[in-house]
Design an enzyme around this catalytic site. Sequence first.
Site, PDB file in Angstrom:
ATOM      1  N   GLY A  42     -71.030  76.186   0.150  1.00 16.42           N
ATOM      2  CA  GLY A  42     -70.361  77.348  -0.396  1.00 16.42           C
ATOM      3  C   GLY A  42     -71.634  78.189  -0.577  1.00 16.42           C
ATOM      4  CG  LEU A 215     -68.665  75.082  21.323  1.00 16.90           C
ATOM      5  CD1 LEU A 215     -68.496  76.084  22.713  1.00 16.90           C
ATOM      6  CD2 LEU A 215     -67.793  74.033  21.083  1.00 16.90           C
ATOM      7  CG  ASP A 246     -73.261  76.157   5.782  1.00 18.09           C
ATOM      8  OD1 ASP A 246     -72.016  75.687   5.681  1.00 18.09           O
ATOM      9  OD2 ASP A 246     -73.951  75.235   5.050  1.00 18.09           O
TER      10      ASP A 246
END
Length: 308
Positions: A42, A215, A246
Amino acid sequence: MTACVVVVGSINVDRTIVLDRFPQPGETLLATSLTESVGGKGANQAVAAARSGASVVMAGVLGTDPEGDTALRALQDAGVDCGPIHRFDDEPTGSAWITVASGDNTILVVPGANHRWTDLDLPVRDDDILLCQLEIPLQIVELAASGPGRFVLNAAPGRPLPNELLRRCEVLIVNEHELATVSGTELSCDADPEAVVSASRMLLDRGAHTVVTTLGGRGAISCTTERALYAAAPSVDVVDTTGAGDAFCGVYCAELAAGACRARALRSAVTAGSLAVRSPTAQGSYAELTGLDTSLAETPEVRTLFGS
């Protein structure tokens, strides 16, 4: 008013151990370095979105320990609005132990305060991008998805998901391992595009609006029922892959908040991932995201796999 990226997710302090190679079970190796930095999917995604220019609000849970102070300060320094972050005296701030060898990594997470959540109160508007991951309790993710905002779920770590949650996903972001887990299929770590599209269609049939699969060094594929897009990744020297996914998620959502089309969001996110692997630690590599537009020239144009 410009749409915001509202991140509901984990906040950790990462301890990164660098080795020449990964140890075998029962084996002791000497590490070459140990560093401490702020992480958690997060927090990483919030910082990546903010570094790329988005207005970002972060909802999360910390302890009142020194690690929590460090994490909060890092988010604020990155320009993230930390108003919805709560702190608890009786839970430690989450932590992650990351081993890096030959540019690849393994990660162990101790959730700590991240699993303390029981309720959610967010300042979300209908046009805001609401981004969640699965390092926090699923009930909090479901609660976030049931409210306003354009819901984007990074299904990491991968786990089976109920159809009701998938139906709320404007975008579901996974890597190949997570795609296999969520779809209930078997995929190799270097699955061909046809296999990725086939597994994605299973999730589209269950209600997800768009499925985006990262990927690694090969780029990413975005699928809807109408078309599939492929964005190849530029060739880079890999130092540390921690936080690359992220960076992808944060920048993808920043582009959506800015009104970009899906092809632009996909290409920018792939570029962000390639920038993130060139430096050690997760958030330590995100400073380069401020020059994302310039770096886009290194990334091939998005091409259509099927549809129009």
